[in-house]
Design a protein around this motif. Structure first.
Motif, PDB file in Angstrom:
ATOM      1  N   GLY A   1      -7.040   4.410  -5.352  1.00 41.43           N
ATOM      2  CA  GLY A   1      -6.493   5.562  -4.660  1.00 41.43           C
ATOM      3  C   GLY A   1      -6.014   5.275  -3.256  1.00 41.43           C
ATOM      4  N   LEU A   2      -6.732   4.404  -2.539  1.00 40.96           N
ATOM      5  CA  LEU A   2      -6.448   4.191  -1.120  1.00 40.96           C
ATOM      6  C   LEU A   2      -5.470   3.053  -0.845  1.00 40.96           C
ATOM      7  CD1 LEU A   2     -10.066   4.627   0.337  1.00 40.96           C
ATOM      8  CD2 LEU A   2      -8.192   6.280   0.373  1.00 40.96           C
ATOM      9  N   SER A   3      -5.275   2.154  -1.807  1.00 41.44           N
ATOM     10  CA  SER A   3      -4.451   0.971  -1.543  1.00 41.44           C
ATOM     11  C   SER A   3      -2.993   1.319  -1.251  1.00 41.44           C
ATOM     12  CB  SER A   3      -4.534  -0.005  -2.730  1.00 41.44           C
ATOM     13  OG  SER A   3      -4.070   0.627  -3.914  1.00 41.44           O
ATOM     14  N   LEU A   4      -2.507   2.402  -1.833  1.00 40.91           N
ATOM     15  CA  LEU A   4      -1.116   2.797  -1.574  1.00 40.91           C
ATOM     16  C   LEU A   4      -1.018   4.027  -0.687  1.00 40.91           C
ATOM     17  CD1 LEU A   4       0.970   2.200  -4.824  1.00 40.91           C
ATOM     18  CD2 LEU A   4       0.918   0.902  -2.711  1.00 40.91           C
ATOM     19  N   ALA A   5      -2.100   4.344   0.035  1.00 44.88           N
ATOM     20  CA  ALA A   5      -2.051   5.482   0.949  1.00 44.88           C
ATOM     21  C   ALA A   5      -0.905   5.367   1.957  1.00 44.88           C
ATOM     22  CB  ALA A   5      -3.395   5.632   1.671  1.00 44.88           C
ATOM     23  N   PRO A   6      -0.654   4.175   2.548  1.00 40.99           N
ATOM     24  CA  PRO A   6       0.488   4.074   3.475  1.00 40.99           C
ATOM     25  C   PRO A   6       1.829   4.369   2.806  1.00 40.99           C
ATOM     26  CG  PRO A   6      -1.008   2.222   3.748  1.00 40.99           C
ATOM     27  CD  PRO A   6      -1.435   2.928   2.500  1.00 40.99           C
ATOM     28  N   VAL A   7       1.960   4.013   1.524  1.00 40.32           N
ATOM     29  CA  VAL A   7       3.200   4.295   0.806  1.00 40.32           C
ATOM     30  C   VAL A   7       3.395   5.798   0.634  1.00 40.32           C
ATOM     31  CG1 VAL A   7       4.442   3.986  -1.366  1.00 40.32           C
ATOM     32  CG2 VAL A   7       3.114   2.088  -0.403  1.00 40.32           C
ATOM     33  N   ALA A   8       2.306   6.494   0.269  1.00 39.98           N
ATOM     34  CA  ALA A   8       2.389   7.944   0.091  1.00 39.98           C
ATOM     35  C   ALA A   8       2.764   8.629   1.395  1.00 39.98           C
ATOM     36  CB  ALA A   8       1.050   8.480  -0.428  1.00 39.98           C
ATOM     37  N   VAL A   9       2.133   8.232   2.485  1.00 38.83           N
ATOM     38  CA  VAL A   9       2.433   8.835   3.791  1.00 38.83           C
ATOM     39  C   VAL A   9       3.866   8.514   4.210  1.00 38.83           C
ATOM     40  CG1 VAL A   9       1.836   8.813   6.242  1.00 38.83           C
ATOM     41  CG2 VAL A   9       0.021   8.867   4.527  1.00 38.83           C
ATOM     42  N   GLY A  10       4.282   7.272   3.962  1.00 44.07           N
ATOM     43  CA  GLY A  10       5.654   6.891   4.298  1.00 44.07           C
ATOM     44  C   GLY A  10       6.687   7.712   3.545  1.00 44.07           C
ATOM     45  N   MET A  11       6.443   7.922   2.262  1.00 43.91           N
ATOM     46  CA  MET A  11       7.354   8.749   1.470  1.00 43.91           C
ATOM     47  C   MET A  11       7.346  10.193   1.954  1.00 43.91           C
ATOM     48  SD  MET A  11       6.706   7.344  -2.420  1.00 43.91           S
ATOM     49  CE  MET A  11       7.701   8.653  -3.134  1.00 43.91           C
ATOM     50  N   ALA A  12       6.161  10.712   2.288  1.00 42.47           N
ATOM     51  CA  ALA A  12       6.060  12.095   2.760  1.00 42.47           C
ATOM     52  C   ALA A  12       6.791  12.291   4.087  1.00 42.47           C
ATOM     53  CB  ALA A  12       4.592  12.491   2.902  1.00 42.47           C
TER      54      ALA A  12
ATOM     55  N   ILE B   1       1.415  -0.620 -11.236  1.00 42.93           N
ATOM     56  CA  ILE B   1       2.774  -0.717 -11.778  1.00 42.93           C
ATOM     57  C   ILE B   1       3.775  -0.861 -10.637  1.00 42.93           C
ATOM     58  CG2 ILE B   1       4.592   0.497 -13.035  1.00 42.93           C
ATOM     59  CD1 ILE B   1       2.464   1.764 -14.768  1.00 42.93           C
ATOM     60  N   SER B   2       3.595  -0.076  -9.570  1.00 45.36           N
ATOM     61  CA  SER B   2       4.503  -0.159  -8.426  1.00 45.36           C
ATOM     62  C   SER B   2       4.483  -1.562  -7.831  1.00 45.36           C
ATOM     63  CB  SER B   2       4.109   0.871  -7.365  1.00 45.36           C
ATOM     64  OG  SER B   2       4.194   2.186  -7.868  1.00 45.36           O
ATOM     65  N   PHE B   3       3.285  -2.120  -7.675  1.00 52.81           N
ATOM     66  CA  PHE B   3       3.175  -3.480  -7.141  1.00 52.81           C
ATOM     67  C   PHE B   3       3.817  -4.481  -8.090  1.00 52.81           C
ATOM     68  CE2 PHE B   3       1.033  -7.568  -6.850  1.00 52.81           C
ATOM     69  CZ  PHE B   3       1.129  -7.845  -5.487  1.00 52.81           C
ATOM     70  N   GLY B   4       3.536  -4.337  -9.390  1.00 49.70           N
ATOM     71  CA  GLY B   4       4.078  -5.274 -10.366  1.00 49.70           C
ATOM     72  C   GLY B   4       5.595  -5.260 -10.405  1.00 49.70           C
ATOM     73  N   VAL B   5       6.190  -4.069 -10.341  1.00 51.60           N
ATOM     74  CA  VAL B   5       7.650  -3.957 -10.364  1.00 51.60           C
ATOM     75  C   VAL B   5       8.251  -4.639  -9.138  1.00 51.60           C
ATOM     76  CG1 VAL B   5       9.565  -2.325 -10.214  1.00 51.60           C
ATOM     77  CG2 VAL B   5       7.694  -1.874 -11.787  1.00 51.60           C
ATOM     78  N   ALA B   6       7.626  -4.428  -7.969  1.00 53.58           N
ATOM     79  CA  ALA B   6       8.126  -5.054  -6.748  1.00 53.58           C
ATOM     80  C   ALA B   6       7.948  -6.570  -6.770  1.00 53.58           C
ATOM     81  CB  ALA B   6       7.413  -4.460  -5.531  1.00 53.58           C
ATOM     82  N   GLN B   7       6.871  -7.024  -7.412  1.00 58.41           N
ATOM     83  CA  GLN B   7       6.541  -8.452  -7.401  1.00 58.41           C
ATOM     84  C   GLN B   7       7.264  -9.240  -8.482  1.00 58.41           C
ATOM     85  OE1 GLN B   7       4.556  -9.394  -4.990  1.00 58.41           O
ATOM     86  NE2 GLN B   7       3.986 -11.502  -5.446  1.00 58.41           N
TER      87      GLN B   7
END
Length: 414
Positions: free
Chosen positions: A131-142, A76-82
């Motif tokens: 689970g892993l595809s948005l790991a950089p996003v989670a770390v960036g937000m944290a 959903i996050s990818f779709g909204v951005a795209q």
């Protein structure tokens, strides 16, 4: 008279227990819209309506509450951005029809058809990629990256790590009911620290009306968004089968036979498509509520009916949505670190639990390619449409599983 009093007593108990069930599901229920840009009040409304539709479809026999699976957060996050929210919602409407398609297959081919099409060697790596595809996003937000919050970086780290540690501690060491609400606990701690650091504005909550019709958003249909979203249903379908088997073991009734897996899948499909039509995240069976049923031993479906009614009523309280929207993204970032990691762990567990032998060449090739394509960001660009991410991984895994020969020779790679 005595009978009426007893009936009234049990009705009030059901109403209260329904509110408790909603509280258990509440943290994860609103987490998905908050992370994906959808409206939390609409998510409450569609979760309630979706649960009622599920009960109608399953003849009121399965005691579950429906809300969004975490597997949908990344797509959903990818779709909204795209493509934007309306086009993404159109993809979610189509995703509901995939559930219905699986229901059709089960009805005419039996319950084992799901395992034949989606064996563990296919579903395991796909769920890991989710689970892993948005790991950089989670770390960036944290870490507070790209954040306009009025706080020092160390303060944002303190907030996100406090949310993470609280969620982790509750999930591991809490007992009884509290073990079912680790996300709510993490949000409370993170939000409290955010208030102490002065990065929360209560003005939108003050300005919001008490009564407000949810801001429904209606879908548009773009074939690119639809094709991207369809393979996403693979993981929730497996999750659904597991949830139905789990609730069956708890209640001692085989819901895969009565009302039947075809009806429960159809219920998920109708609920998901309806949610997409109104602007909410997909609605499917929900593990947290199954845990609550296990703990309370309350097997009455009318309790879930009351939980659905509570969700619908709360969706019209404008201040609830404003309050939820006031939660800083850094709080969610801390929780997402654990959340996305736990989804990847589910994929690993599927491979381990079903003893998928990765020394077998075909298994090793399927898992390896799916992981590298998904995590590495492989894109097949066809001009007007790009096949990538979870969609690419889903198609790749299914095709490889169908065309690669079955044999037991170990691989010599590595």
């Amino acid at each position: 008279m005595k009978h009426e009093a007893a009936l009234s007593k049990y009705s009030w108990q059901d109403i209260f227990t329904g509110a408790q069930m909603l509280f258990v599901a509440f943290g994860a229920l609103v987490l998905v819209p908050l992370l994906t840009g959808l409206n939390p009040n609409v998510a409450l409304f569609t979760a309630g309506v979706g649960t009622l539709l599920f009960q109608l479809t399953t003849k009121g026999k399965v005691p579950v509450f429906l809300a969004s699976s975490f597997a949908f957060i990344a797509p959903i996050s990818f779709g909204v951005a795209q493509w934007g929210i309306p086009a993404t919602l159109g993809g979610l409407v189509a995703a509901g029809f995939v559930f219905m398609f699986f229901a059709f297959l089960v009805k005419f081919n039996g319950n084992n058809v799901i395992n034949r099409i989606l064996p563990p060697v296919v579903t395991g790596p796909i769920i890991m990629v989710i689970g892993l595809s948005l790991a950089p996003v989670a770390v960036g937000m944290a870490m507070g990256k790209d954040s306009d919050l009025p706080a020092e970086n160390y303060q944002l780290i303190i907030i996100s790590m406090a949310s993470l540690v609280t969620t982790l501690a509750m999930a591991i060491w809490a007992k009884g009911f509290f073990k079912l609400v680790p996300i709510i606990a993490g949000i409370i701690v993170g939000y409290t620290l955010s208030c102490l650091f002065g990065i929360v504005s209560f003005q939108p909550v003050i300005d919001a009306p008490w009564f407000k019709v949810p801001d429904f958003t209606f879908p548009t249909f773009q074939w690119q968004a639809i094709l991207y979203m369809l393979p996403i249903v693979i993981a929730p379908t497996i999750e659904h089968v597991g949830d139905i088997m789990a609730i069956s073991s708890v209640t001692g009734k085989d819901y895969t036979r009565e009302p039947g897996l075809q009806r429960t899948l159809l219920g998920d499909g109708l609920a998901t498509s309806t949610a997409g039509f109104l602007g909410g995240p997909p609605c499917i069976t929900y593990a947290e509520v199954i845990g609550a049923v296990t703990l309370t031993r309350n097997f009455k479906t009318r309790v879930m009916t009351w939980a659905a009614i509570w969700a619908i009523l709360m969706s019209f309280v404008g201040k609830i949505g404003a309050f939820l929207s006031s939660i800083p993204t850094v709080v969610m970032g801390g929780i997402m670190v654990l959340l996305f990691g736990s989804i990847a762990s589910v994929g690993i567990n599927i491979l381990v639990k079903h003893k998928v032998d990765l020394s077998v060449s075909r298994n090793m090739c399927i898992v390896s390619l799916v992981l590298v394509f998904g995590i590495g960001g492989m894109i097949f660009d066809f001009g007007s449409y790009a096949l990538q991410g979870i969609s690419l991984c889903g198609i790749l895994a299914i095709v490889l599983n169908l065309i690669l020969p079955h044999h037991t020779k170990p691989t010599n790679i590595g």
